[in-house]
Write an enzyme that holds these catalytic residues in place. Structure first.
Site, mmCIF file in Angstrom:
data_model
loop_
_atom_site.group_PDB
_atom_site.id
_atom_site.type_symbol
_atom_site.label_atom_id
_atom_site.label_comp_id
_atom_site.label_asym_id
_atom_site.label_seq_id
_atom_site.Cartn_x
_atom_site.Cartn_y
_atom_site.Cartn_z
ATOM 1 N N ARG A 56 0.796 -1.221 0.000
ATOM 2 C CA ARG A 56 0.000 0.000 0.000
ATOM 3 C C ARG A 56 0.830 1.274 0.000
ATOM 4 O O ARG A 56 0.572 2.199 -0.768
ATOM 5 C CB ARG A 56 -0.956 0.029 1.205
ATOM 6 C CG ARG A 56 -2.218 -0.774 1.007
ATOM 7 C CD ARG A 56 -2.678 -1.381 2.302
ATOM 8 N NE ARG A 56 -1.780 -2.479 2.616
ATOM 9 C CZ ARG A 56 -2.001 -3.751 2.269
ATOM 10 N NH1 ARG A 56 -3.111 -4.066 1.685
ATOM 11 N NH2 ARG A 56 -1.114 -4.701 2.531
ATOM 12 N N THR A 57 1.799 1.356 0.888
ATOM 13 C CA THR A 57 2.504 2.631 1.034
ATOM 14 C C THR A 57 3.224 3.000 -0.262
ATOM 15 O O THR A 57 3.061 4.111 -0.781
ATOM 16 C CB THR A 57 3.493 2.566 2.219
ATOM 17 O OG1 THR A 57 2.751 2.198 3.386
ATOM 18 C CG2 THR A 57 4.170 3.905 2.448
ATOM 19 N N LYS A 86 26.245 -3.113 -1.194
ATOM 20 C CA LYS A 86 27.712 -2.969 -1.218
ATOM 21 C C LYS A 86 28.217 -2.224 0.008
ATOM 22 O O LYS A 86 29.403 -1.989 0.152
ATOM 23 C CB LYS A 86 28.133 -2.205 -2.480
ATOM 24 C CG LYS A 86 27.665 -2.863 -3.755
ATOM 25 C CD LYS A 86 28.051 -2.012 -4.968
ATOM 26 C CE LYS A 86 27.424 -2.560 -6.237
ATOM 27 N NZ LYS A 86 27.621 -1.642 -7.367
ATOM 28 N N ARG A 107 11.452 3.791 3.343
ATOM 29 C CA ARG A 107 10.991 2.848 4.381
ATOM 30 C C ARG A 107 12.204 2.012 4.756
ATOM 31 O O ARG A 107 12.883 1.471 3.873
ATOM 32 C CB ARG A 107 9.879 1.956 3.846
ATOM 33 C CG ARG A 107 9.610 0.780 4.783
ATOM 34 C CD ARG A 107 8.390 -0.018 4.405
ATOM 35 N NE ARG A 107 7.177 0.698 4.755
ATOM 36 C CZ ARG A 107 5.962 0.157 4.691
ATOM 37 N NH1 ARG A 107 5.807 -1.095 4.293
ATOM 38 N NH2 ARG A 107 4.899 0.865 5.026
ATOM 39 N N HIS A 135 5.004 5.962 11.389
ATOM 40 C CA HIS A 135 4.540 5.787 10.006
ATOM 41 C C HIS A 135 3.534 6.914 9.774
ATOM 42 O O HIS A 135 2.322 6.690 9.750
ATOM 43 C CB HIS A 135 3.900 4.399 9.881
ATOM 44 C CG HIS A 135 3.605 3.954 8.491
ATOM 45 N ND1 HIS A 135 3.728 4.760 7.374
ATOM 46 C CD2 HIS A 135 3.194 2.744 8.011
ATOM 47 C CE1 HIS A 135 3.398 4.069 6.298
ATOM 48 N NE2 HIS A 135 3.072 2.849 6.657
HETATM 49 C C1 NCD Z 1 1.994 -1.178 8.101
HETATM 50 C C2 NCD Z 1 3.493 -1.007 8.157
HETATM 51 O O1 NCD Z 1 4.238 -1.342 7.226
HETATM 52 O O2 NCD Z 1 3.920 -0.461 9.161
HETATM 53 N N1 NCD Z 1 1.522 -1.399 6.800
HETATM 54 C C3 NCD Z 1 1.210 -0.348 5.981
HETATM 55 O O3 NCD Z 1 2.023 0.490 5.661
HETATM 56 N N2 NCD Z 1 -0.059 -0.259 5.587
HETATM 57 C C4 NCD Z 1 1.464 -2.163 9.069
HETATM 58 C C5 NCD Z 1 1.971 -3.580 9.003
HETATM 59 O O4 NCD Z 1 2.893 -3.903 8.268
HETATM 60 O O5 NCD Z 1 1.391 -4.405 9.722
#
Ligand code: NCD
Length: 312
Positions: A56-57, A86, A107, A135
């Site tokens: 999703r993100t 590397k 991320r 997040h």
């Molecule tokens: C979350 C995450 O990656 O922190 N997912 C997301 O971005 N929708 C929650 C999760 O991974 O459970």
């Protein structure tokens, strides 16, 4: 109102600013659904640096950019496929990537990684999730989801269920809710409590009441909104500890119905086995709409950091 350069945390934002971002997000509805074309971000490039898996993100950031006429460069599985393999540092990677893109989403499994990236990059940096820390784009899209589903946030009782210790989106949702006169019930076994300093900070704003319980049915009987997350397997050093935690809290349709009140069901996703599929057609289930709201929020944030929209 402030201009936004980086988006690393929700903590610096006021209620008015969060609401202005959500208002802006809702103006993008038709563009997000592909009903209207836009060239707002034409000529702009977003780079996504993902050192952890994502559906999703990353994809909602990318579609937000594409539907606003911008373009994307993507690195996935970056520990293996970028020069991180590397031994390159985040500082060096972002000082390189800023030569190719106008904004970066990162991320990363290390706490504070996005902050480091923002320190070294001249272009705006988004935190797409750092370890079990924060997040922020998820936190504000969840706030928007509650607002859209319930029409308000003040006055609501929100039950946050499951791995409150390790789930970074829960910390950001709590940061967002901190500005509202609402009630947050953290539902978890004692070993999965949210970090106390994070809870204290939320309480110190003086609006949100925060309680903790391990009694899930009792919490559901009081909840207007439930926010449930998977047990975050990748954050457990000890697999036996994960096995103990997993399966402690599961919600199905019968449990929701037993609560005897209409509950709005959010889940940042992915779901594993904590939320039964028979909840999918429960009237309050909104987790797929929630993932659409992520596009609206990311459109708003991209337009803001790229100077194509302003907060009032
Ligand atoms: C979350 C995450 O990656 O922190 N997912 C997301 O971005 N929708 C929650 C999760 O991974 O459970």
């Amino acid at each position: 109102m402030k201009t936004i350069h980086d988006f690393i945390s929700l903590k610096p934002f006021s209620r008015e600013e969060l609401e202005a971002i959500m208002d802006l997000a809702e103006t993008f509805e038709d563009i997000a659904r592909g009903k209207k074309q836009s060239n707002l971000l034409a000529g702009k490039v977003l780079a996504t640096l993902f050192y952890e898996p994502s559906t999703r993100t990353r994809l909602s950031f990318e579609t937000a950019m594409l539907r606003l006429g911008g373009q994307v460069l993507s690195t996935v599985d970056a520990f293996r496929t970028s020069s991180a393999w590397k031994g390159e540092s985040i500082a060096d990677t972002v000082r390189t990537v800023q030569n190719y893109a106008d904004a970066i989403v990162i991320r990363h499994p290390e706490r504070g990684a996005a902050e480091v990236a923002a320190k070294y990059a001249d272009v705006p940096v988004f935190n797409g999730g750092d370890d079990a820390n924060e997040h922020p784009t998820q936190g504000i899209l969840d706030l928007l989801t509650i607002r859209r589903e319930r029409g308000t946030i003040d006055g609501l009782t929100i039950a946050m269920i499951g791995d409150n210790k390790h789930c970074r989106s829960n910390y950001s949702v709590a940061d967002a809710l901190a500005h509202y006169n609402a009630r947050l019930i953290l539902v978890n076994p004692p070993e999965l409590s949210m970090r106390p300093e994070a809870v204290e900070l939320v309480r110190s704003k003086g609006h949100l009441t925060v309680e903790e319980t391990s009694d899930l049915p009792a919490a559901l009987k009081q909840a207007d909104v439930m926010y449930i997350v998977r047990v975050q397997k990748e954050r457990y050093a000890d697999p036996a500890e994960y096995e103990r935690a997993k399966g402690l809290y599961k919600v199905d349709r019968a449990m929701l119905e037993a609560a005897g009140r209409p509950i709005t069901v959010l889940h940042p996703m992915p779901r594993v086995d904590e939320l039964a599929e028979d909840v999918d057609d429960y009237p309050g289930a909104c987790y797929f709409r929630e993932s659409f709201n992520g596009v609206l929020i990311r459109m708003a944030l991209l337009s803001l950091v790229l100077g194509k929209a302003q907060l009032p």
